[in-house]
Every structure is written in structure tokens, then in C-alpha cells.
Design a protein around this motif. Structure first.
Motif, short mmCIF file in Angstrom:
data_model
loop_
_atom_site.label_atom_id
_atom_site.label_comp_id
_atom_site.label_asym_id
_atom_site.label_seq_id
_atom_site.Cartn_x
_atom_site.Cartn_y
_atom_site.Cartn_z
N GLN A 1 0.82 -1.21 0.00
CA GLN A 1 0.00 0.00 0.00
C GLN A 1 0.86 1.27 0.00
N MET A 2 1.94 1.27 0.80
CA MET A 2 2.80 2.45 0.86
C MET A 2 3.49 2.70 -0.47
N ALA A 3 3.99 1.62 -1.10
CA ALA A 3 4.67 1.78 -2.38
C ALA A 3 3.71 2.28 -3.46
N LEU A 4 2.51 1.72 -3.49
CA LEU A 4 1.51 2.16 -4.47
C LEU A 4 1.15 3.63 -4.28
N THR A 5 1.03 4.04 -3.03
CA THR A 5 0.68 5.43 -2.75
C THR A 5 1.76 6.39 -3.23
N ILE A 6 3.02 6.06 -2.95
CA ILE A 6 4.13 6.93 -3.36
C ILE A 6 4.25 6.99 -4.88
N SER A 7 4.18 5.84 -5.53
CA SER A 7 4.32 5.85 -7.00
C SER A 7 3.13 6.54 -7.65
N GLY A 8 1.95 6.42 -7.05
CA GLY A 8 0.78 7.11 -7.59
C GLY A 8 0.94 8.62 -7.51
N LEU A 9 1.51 9.11 -6.42
CA LEU A 9 1.80 10.54 -6.30
C LEU A 9 2.80 10.99 -7.35
N CYS A 10 3.79 10.13 -7.63
CA CYS A 10 4.79 10.46 -8.67
C CYS A 10 4.11 10.59 -10.04
N CYS A 11 3.14 9.70 -10.30
CA CYS A 11 2.39 9.80 -11.56
C CYS A 11 1.74 11.18 -11.68
N LEU A 12 1.08 11.59 -10.61
CA LEU A 12 0.35 12.85 -10.62
C LEU A 12 1.28 14.06 -10.73
N LEU A 13 2.49 13.94 -10.20
CA LEU A 13 3.44 15.06 -10.22
C LEU A 13 4.33 15.05 -11.46
N SER A 14 4.21 14.01 -12.29
CA SER A 14 5.13 13.85 -13.42
C SER A 14 5.21 15.05 -14.36
N PRO A 15 4.10 15.76 -14.67
CA PRO A 15 4.24 16.90 -15.58
C PRO A 15 5.15 18.00 -15.05
N PHE A 16 5.22 18.13 -13.72
CA PHE A 16 6.05 19.18 -13.13
C PHE A 16 7.52 18.79 -13.07
N GLY A 17 7.79 17.46 -13.20
CA GLY A 17 9.17 17.00 -13.09
C GLY A 17 10.09 17.57 -14.15
N TYR A 18 9.54 17.79 -15.36
CA TYR A 18 10.36 18.28 -16.47
C TYR A 18 10.86 19.71 -16.23
N GLN A 19 10.24 20.42 -15.29
CA GLN A 19 10.65 21.80 -15.01
C GLN A 19 11.68 21.88 -13.89
N LEU A 20 11.98 20.76 -13.27
CA LEU A 20 12.91 20.76 -12.14
C LEU A 20 14.35 20.89 -12.60
N PRO A 21 15.23 21.44 -11.74
CA PRO A 21 16.67 21.35 -12.02
C PRO A 21 17.08 19.88 -12.12
N PHE A 22 18.15 19.62 -12.84
CA PHE A 22 18.52 18.24 -13.16
C PHE A 22 18.68 17.38 -11.90
N ALA A 23 19.33 17.89 -10.87
CA ALA A 23 19.55 17.10 -9.65
C ALA A 23 18.23 16.67 -9.02
N LEU A 24 17.27 17.60 -8.95
CA LEU A 24 15.97 17.27 -8.37
C LEU A 24 15.17 16.35 -9.28
N PHE A 25 15.34 16.53 -10.59
CA PHE A 25 14.68 15.66 -11.55
C PHE A 25 15.14 14.21 -11.35
N ILE A 26 16.44 14.01 -11.16
CA ILE A 26 16.97 12.67 -10.92
C ILE A 26 16.43 12.10 -9.61
N VAL A 27 16.41 12.91 -8.57
CA VAL A 27 15.89 12.45 -7.28
C VAL A 27 14.43 12.01 -7.42
N PHE A 28 13.65 12.82 -8.13
CA PHE A 28 12.24 12.49 -8.36
C PHE A 28 12.10 11.15 -9.07
#
Length: 392
Positions: free
Chosen positions: A283-310
Motif C-alpha cells: 500500500q505504501m509503495a503504491l501510494t508513493i508511486s501514484g503521487l509520482c504519476c500525478l506530479l510527473s508533468p512538473f518533473g520536467y521543469q525541475l533542475p537536473f539534480a531534483l529531476f533525478i531524485v524524483f
């Protein structure tokens, strides 16, 4: 006088190593898809189609294996070796000259078909040796699958000056060696209960159990996201590079790192499951990855280091639930039908991946590429709901 079966602790590293070696076949085509597109003048949708062909082959294989109860009726180590050798052979057929899209899809389909005798059968062997602590054992096993999946990207990145054929030669070689090694060193486990007949209804009967349905439906939600994410990681890096022209990326190596991060989360999740339970980890893994799905459009605007962390967080969470769902499936199925239960759930789960891969592929070409991964979010959401709802 029968031999005393070896200890599970001694067997697990062998299964893990063999699983890593043989599942390296999975994304061999994906890792060099750009080379194939250029060489044979194929369409832009080829990477997604090649991945879908492997998935469709795996689905077909698991369906045949499940209906015939192959891993429950025959020694699973022998099944594993035969499929490893046949999968390695099919993988090498890509090296034949004058390929077209149709022939490549057929070859990748055949490779996927024989993977059906590797991944779920490896889990079956692990369950035959672990009556307790299966969640931790499968954490290592799926971690090996993750590294095997990522491995072709690593070969591609370190062999920049070498031909793309090296990827297929290396993966086929280690697959064959892994299958033979497992067959020679891993006998039937002490908890194996072989089935003596073909029962075509077993695959349906197991779904009558509430716990089994809950685990299976959670797994299906997880699978909607997993392979589509893995398939498009290289394209995600390419999109980021396009929007940051001054950034030069080693796409193959970065893809290996992001996908490979899941190996460590699978192992960590296995240890956590021993204390908190497999359902909690899933459940915890699904919740975190689901949040990443929802935040994915914003990831392309991040600085490279934060993009990699994401992406590392996403790569770690997107697969950490897989061994725990497989544990829940194995534990809720009758012992004599564990192999068939794991195989049919794999079959249905991988069927779902074809649709999600093609949906994302379509959105990449006909929609907004940076929004395409939003389409993966329903999987984690529905997967979490399946694990928390009370079945009647």
C-alpha cells in the motif's frame, strides 16, 4: 534414502542470480530500439510496440503454463532451465539480417513467451523453500528481476563504441548460463506439493477466495503502472534533454540507474514486510508511486539534480510492491496450486501492461508528451482501493 533438501538460505542466492541472468532478456530490445529504428527505418512507435510484443508473448506463455499447470506438474528447476535456453535462442534471432517490424515483433513475442517459464517459475521455486519469510525472499527475487530488466541499458551505456548486437549476445549468454546453473544446483523444495493432473478450472477456482482476489486486484493496479513506466524511462530523459538543450545526458546509463533503484527498494520492502506485513509495504509503495504519476508533468521543469531524485523515488516505489503482492497471492492460494496461481495472476497482470504501454505511446505521439504519464495514475489508485476494501 532421499536426500535432505538444502536450506532455503543457501538456495535463495542461486535463484536470485539465475533470475537476474534470465530476465535480462526482457528489455534487450527496448535498450537498443533506437538503433533498430535507424537501421531498419522503422516508425517512431517501435520502442513501445517492441515492449508490448514481449508482454504479449509473456501473457500467452503464462496462459499456456497456467492452464496446463506446468510448474506444478513438472520439476520447476527443469522448466526454468528449458525456458531459459529457449528464451536465449529466441533473443539471438534479432541478429539475423534484413529484419522488419513484423519479424522483430515475432522474435520479441517468442522471447516473452519463454520468460513465462522463468519469472513466475522462479517465484514458485522460492515458495517451495519458504513456508515463512516469503515476503523477504521474494523481495530479493523481484530485486533480481529489476536489475535484470535494467541490465541491457547498462550494457548499452558502457558499450557506446560497440555494436548494438552486443546487448543481445550478452543477455542470451548469461540467460543460458543462469538457467543451467539453477537446474544443476536447485532440487525440488521441501514444501513443494506436485499436482498430478491437468485441471483447467484451477485458474478460475483460486479467484473464489477473498484474500486471493484482494491481492490479485491490487497487483493488477500496480501492473498498469510498472512496465509502462520502465518502457518510457529513456524517452522521459530524452524529453527532459529537449527542454533543457544545454544538458547532455547519458540516457542509457541514467535509465539503468532509475530502473535499477527498484532492486534496493524490493529488498528493503522485504525486510519491512517481516515487521509490518506485506500488505502495508504494498500500500505504501503504491501510494508513493501514484503521487509520482500525478506530479510527473512538473518533473520536467525541475533542475537536473531534483529531476533525478524524483525519478529515483519513482523508480524505487513503482516496483517495491510487486514482491509483496506476489507473496499475498502465493500465501492465499492452495499449496498444490501455487505455481498455477502465480502464473495466472502474472498472465492477467501483464495483459494489463499492454494497454497502459499503448495508451502512453499514443499520448506521447498524439497528445502532450509531458502529460502522458498521468495516464498511469489510475493503476495505483485502484490498486490501493482493492487492498483496503472489504470484499463481500
Amino acid at each position: 534414502m532421499s536426500k535432505t533438501p538444502p536450506k532455503a538460505s543457501a538456495i535463495l542466492p542461486i535463484i536470485v542470480l539465475a533470475q537476474f541472468a534470465c530476465t535480462s532478456l526482457w528489455f534487450a530490445g527496448n535498450a537498443v530500439s533506437r538503433d533498430l529504428v535507424v537501421l531498419y527505418q522503422l516508425g517512431d512507435g517501435t520502442p513501445g510496440h517492441l515492449t508490448s510484443a514481449v508482454q504479449f508473448g509473456f501473457i500467452s506463455g503464462t496462459l499456456v503454463f497456467a492452464l496446463l499447470g506446468v510448474s506444478d506438474r513438472f520439476p520447476p528447476s527443469r522448466v526454468f532451465m528449458v525456458c531459459a535456453l529457449l528464451g536465449a535462442t529466441a533473443n539471438l534471432l534479432v541478429l539475423l539480417p534484413d529484419q522488419g517490424l513484423t519479424s522483430l515483433l515475432v522474435i520479441r513475442f517468442a522471447t516473452g513467451f519463454f520468460l513465462a517459464g522463468i519469472y513466475p517459475v522462479g517465484m514458485k521455486i522460492a515458495s517451495d523453500y519458504h513456508e515463512k519469510g516469503l515476503g523477504k525472499a521474494l523481495g530479493f527475487l523481484v530485486g533480481a528481476l529489476v536489475l535484470g530488466t535494467a541490465f541491457p541499458h547498462l550494457i548499452k551505456s558502457i558499450g557506446q563504441g560497440l555494436s548494438w548486437q552486443i546487448v543481445f549476445i550478452c543477455t542470451s549468454t548469461i540467460s543460458a548460463l543462469g538457467g543451467i546453473f539453477l537446474f544443476l544446483t536447485v532440487p525440488d523444495g521441501p514444501f513443494r506439493k506436485p499436482s498430478v493432473k491437468i485441471d483447467l478450472l484451477v485458474s478460475l477456482e483460486v479467484f473464489k477466495k477473498k484474500d486471493f482476489r484482494r491481492a490479485a486486484f491490487g497487483y493488477f493496479g500496480h501492473m498498469w503502472e510498472l512496465y509502462a513506466f520502465w518502457a518510457f524511462v529513456p524517452i522521459v530523459f530524452s524529453l527532459y534533454q529537449d527542454s533543457h538543450p544545454l544538458t547532455t545526458l547519458n540516457v542509457s546509463f541514467l535509465s539503468f540507474i532509475v530502473i535499477g533503484a527498484g532492486a534496493f527498494s524490493c529488498i528493503a520492502g522485504g525486510y519491512i514486510s517481516a515487521a509490518r506485513g506485506s500488505k502495508f509495504v504494498a500500500q505504501m509503495a503504491l501510494t508513493i508511486s501514484g503521487l509520482c504519476c500525478l506530479l510527473s508533468p512538473f518533473g520536467y521543469q525541475l533542475p537536473f539534480a531534483l529531476f533525478i531524485v524524483f525519478l529515483l523515488i519513482w523508480g524505487a516505489s513503482v516496483v517495491a510492491d510487486s514482491p509483496q503482492f506476489s507473496t499475498l497471492v502465493a500465501q492465499s492460494a492452495p499449496k498444490e496450486n501455487t505455481g498455477t496461481a502465480l502464473t495466472i495472476v502474472n498472465c492477467l497482470g501483464f495483459s494489463i501492461t499492454i494497454f497502459s504501454i499503448e495508451v502512453v505511446q499514443w499520448l506521447m505521439h498524439y497528445g502532450s508528451p509531458t502529460l502522458a504519464l498521468l495516464a498511469l495514475a489510475p493503476g495505483p489508485v485502484l490498486g490501493v482501493l482493492a487492498t483496503v476494501r472489504k470484499n463481500k
